[in-house]
Scaffold this motif. Structure first.
Motif, PDB file in Angstrom:
ATOM      1  N   ASN A 159       0.811  -1.225   0.000  1.00 52.77           N
ATOM      2  CA  ASN A 159       0.000   0.000   0.000  1.00 52.77           C
ATOM      3  C   ASN A 159       0.841   1.270   0.000  1.00 52.77           C
ATOM      4  N   ILE A 160       2.170   1.136   0.073  1.00 49.98           N
ATOM      5  CA  ILE A 160       3.037   2.316   0.077  1.00 49.98           C
ATOM      6  C   ILE A 160       3.246   2.751  -1.370  1.00 49.98           C
ATOM      7  N   ALA A 161       2.431   3.678  -1.827  1.00 52.96           N
ATOM      8  CA  ALA A 161       2.466   4.091  -3.233  1.00 52.96           C
ATOM      9  C   ALA A 161       3.757   4.809  -3.596  1.00 52.96           C
ATOM     10  N   SER A 162       4.438   5.400  -2.621  1.00 56.29           N
ATOM     11  CA  SER A 162       5.655   6.169  -2.900  1.00 56.29           C
ATOM     12  C   SER A 162       6.895   5.289  -3.042  1.00 56.29           C
ATOM     13  N   LEU A 163       6.789   3.993  -2.743  1.00 59.70           N
ATOM     14  CA  LEU A 163       7.953   3.115  -2.705  1.00 59.70           C
ATOM     15  C   LEU A 163       8.583   2.985  -4.090  1.00 59.70           C
ATOM     16  N   GLN A 164       9.875   3.315  -4.177  1.00 53.32           N
ATOM     17  CA  GLN A 164      10.607   3.269  -5.440  1.00 53.32           C
ATOM     18  C   GLN A 164      11.693   2.203  -5.461  1.00 53.32           C
ATOM     19  N   VAL A 165      12.319   1.967  -4.322  1.00 51.31           N
ATOM     20  CA  VAL A 165      13.399   0.982  -4.231  1.00 51.31           C
ATOM     21  C   VAL A 165      13.068   0.014  -3.103  1.00 51.31           C
ATOM     22  N   LEU A 166      13.087  -1.275  -3.418  1.00 50.03           N
ATOM     23  CA  LEU A 166      12.778  -2.308  -2.430  1.00 50.03           C
ATOM     24  C   LEU A 166      13.810  -3.416  -2.540  1.00 50.03           C
ATOM     25  N   ASP A 167      14.430  -3.776  -1.430  1.00 50.43           N
ATOM     26  CA  ASP A 167      15.368  -4.898  -1.427  1.00 50.43           C
ATOM     27  C   ASP A 167      15.139  -5.724  -0.171  1.00 50.43           C
ATOM     28  N   LEU A 168      14.550  -6.901  -0.354  1.00 50.40           N
ATOM     29  CA  LEU A 168      14.308  -7.842   0.731  1.00 50.40           C
ATOM     30  C   LEU A 168      15.157  -9.097   0.552  1.00 50.40           C
ATOM     31  N   SER A 169      16.145  -9.031  -0.309  1.00 48.38           N
ATOM     32  CA  SER A 169      16.912 -10.207  -0.686  1.00 48.38           C
ATOM     33  C   SER A 169      17.778 -10.736   0.450  1.00 48.38           C
ATOM     34  N   SER A 170      18.201 -12.004   0.292  1.00 51.58           N
ATOM     35  CA  SER A 170      19.139 -12.650   1.218  1.00 51.58           C
ATOM     36  C   SER A 170      18.643 -12.611   2.659  1.00 51.58           C
ATOM     37  N   ASN A 171      17.424 -13.128   2.846  1.00 47.86           N
ATOM     38  CA  ASN A 171      16.851 -13.329   4.164  1.00 47.86           C
ATOM     39  C   ASN A 171      16.285 -14.745   4.228  1.00 47.86           C
ATOM     40  N   ASN A 172      15.423 -15.012   5.187  1.00 48.40           N
ATOM     41  CA  ASN A 172      14.770 -16.324   5.314  1.00 48.40           C
ATOM     42  C   ASN A 172      13.260 -16.184   5.186  1.00 48.40           C
ATOM     43  N   LEU A 173      12.827 -15.293   4.305  1.00 49.55           N
ATOM     44  CA  LEU A 173      11.395 -15.034   4.136  1.00 49.55           C
ATOM     45  C   LEU A 173      10.712 -16.203   3.444  1.00 49.55           C
ATOM     46  N   THR A 174       9.435 -16.381   3.738  1.00 46.55           N
ATOM     47  CA  THR A 174       8.669 -17.491   3.181  1.00 46.55           C
ATOM     48  C   THR A 174       7.320 -16.985   2.671  1.00 46.55           C
ATOM     49  N   GLY A 175       6.633 -17.852   1.918  1.00 45.83           N
ATOM     50  CA  GLY A 175       5.292 -17.513   1.428  1.00 45.83           C
ATOM     51  C   GLY A 175       5.320 -16.917   0.043  1.00 45.83           C
ATOM     52  N   ASP A 176       4.183 -16.378  -0.356  1.00 48.74           N
ATOM     53  CA  ASP A 176       4.028 -15.807  -1.690  1.00 48.74           C
ATOM     54  C   ASP A 176       4.589 -14.391  -1.754  1.00 48.74           C
ATOM     55  N   ILE A 177       5.174 -14.059  -2.890  1.00 50.70           N
ATOM     56  CA  ILE A 177       5.629 -12.692  -3.137  1.00 50.70           C
ATOM     57  C   ILE A 177       4.423 -11.882  -3.629  1.00 50.70           C
ATOM     58  N   PRO A 178       4.043 -10.836  -2.925  1.00 46.48           N
ATOM     59  CA  PRO A 178       2.889 -10.035  -3.375  1.00 46.48           C
ATOM     60  C   PRO A 178       3.143  -9.436  -4.755  1.00 46.48           C
ATOM     61  N   ILE A 179       2.082  -9.298  -5.507  1.00 43.85           N
ATOM     62  CA  ILE A 179       2.204  -8.720  -6.848  1.00 43.85           C
ATOM     63  C   ILE A 179       1.241  -7.556  -7.046  1.00 43.85           C
ATOM     64  N   ASN A 180       0.572  -7.160  -5.996  1.00 49.22           N
ATOM     65  CA  ASN A 180      -0.394  -6.070  -6.130  1.00 49.22           C
ATOM     66  C   ASN A 180       0.218  -4.766  -5.654  1.00 49.22           C
ATOM     67  N   GLY A 181      -0.486  -3.666  -5.893  1.00 50.32           N
ATOM     68  CA  GLY A 181      -0.041  -2.357  -5.442  1.00 50.32           C
ATOM     69  C   GLY A 181       1.332  -1.998  -5.966  1.00 50.32           C
ATOM     70  N   SER A 182       2.141  -1.368  -5.131  1.00 50.07           N
ATOM     71  CA  SER A 182       3.471  -0.925  -5.551  1.00 50.07           C
ATOM     72  C   SER A 182       4.386  -2.092  -5.891  1.00 50.07           C
ATOM     73  N   PHE A 183       4.087  -3.288  -5.390  1.00 45.96           N
ATOM     74  CA  PHE A 183       4.949  -4.436  -5.648  1.00 45.96           C
ATOM     75  C   PHE A 183       4.896  -4.892  -7.102  1.00 45.96           C
ATOM     76  N   ALA A 184       3.905  -4.437  -7.839  1.00 46.66           N
ATOM     77  CA  ALA A 184       3.835  -4.789  -9.252  1.00 46.66           C
ATOM     78  C   ALA A 184       5.003  -4.209 -10.041  1.00 46.66           C
ATOM     79  N   LEU A 185       5.700  -3.220  -9.458  1.00 45.41           N
ATOM     80  CA  LEU A 185       6.809  -2.556 -10.155  1.00 45.41           C
ATOM     81  C   LEU A 185       8.140  -3.268  -9.954  1.00 45.41           C
TER      82      LEU A 185
END
Length: 223
Positions: A159-185
């Protein structure tokens, strides 16, 4: 004469408010400092006896003497993030990357509604990504890669429409990667090296309704 005294009292009162604000923010940062291991004395200037923290190294303030930026990246600090950091209401940049911080990301960081950049990468943080980070409506840069974060990616982040740079790499995250909202970019690069994450795909479009061609004159129609 009375008007002059009144203006003086107003000015003194305003100055007192600013100093109290500075003291509160200084108290928060100094309390955090006392719980950190600082082998290189990077935070030596963080002195509780000063009126406000605006004269400290690695701290930036605005014209109202309120903290807007904390830069302690690559400082060899160890310890944990203090939940009281969420009281720095005017903070825009929290740069704490490249240290040896452990523990969880405090959910109180979701109170920093003026935050533009949150850089906590290259530490040893663990636990889930707080759902409250979705409250950071002005956030442009979220880099929390190269930690030990676990659990799913909060849907609130999309829901963070202003988000331009996202890096969640190299962790132990699980589940589905969201594809809606700002994550579509964002591309798979933002989520790489999380073996438990599952990429999603947009559902295929429904087949187009095809109209059978009209037979030409003299051609038999289909039975």
């Amino acid at each position: 004469m009375k008007m002059g005294w009144y203006l003086l009292l107003v000015i003194l009162g305003f100055d007192l408010v600013l100093n109290v604000s500075g003291n509160l923010e200084g108290d928060v940062l100094y309390a955090w400092k006392t719980n950190l291991v600082d082998p290189n004395n990077v935070l030596q200037s963080w002195n509780a006896s000063l009126v406000n923290p605006c004269t400290w190294f690695h701290v930036t303030c605005n014209s109202d003497n309120s903290v807007t930026r904390v830069d302690v990246g690559d400082a060899s600090l160890s310890g944990q993030l203090d939940p009281k950091l969420g009281q720095l209401s005017n903070l825009q940049y929290l740069e704490v990357y490249g240290n040896d911080l452990t523990g969880m990301i405090p959910s109180t960081l979701g109170n920093l509604t003026n935050l533009v950049s949150l850089d906590l990468y290259l530490n040893r943080l663990s636990g889930p990504i707080p759902d409250t980070l979705g409250n950071l409506e002005r956030l442009r840069y979220l880099r929390i890669n190269n930690n030990f974060l676990s659990g799913s990616i909060p849907m609130s982040l999309t829901n963070i429409a202003s988000l331009q740079v996202l890096d969640l790499s190299s962790n132990n995250l699980t589940g589905d990667i969201p594809i809606n909202g700002s994550f579509a970019l964002f591309t798979p690069w933002s989520f790489r090296n999380n073996p438990g994450l599952k990429p999603q795909k947009f559902p295929p479009p429904p087949p187009l309704f095809q109209i059978a061609p009209t037979p030409s004159a003299g051609e038999p129609s289909s039975p």
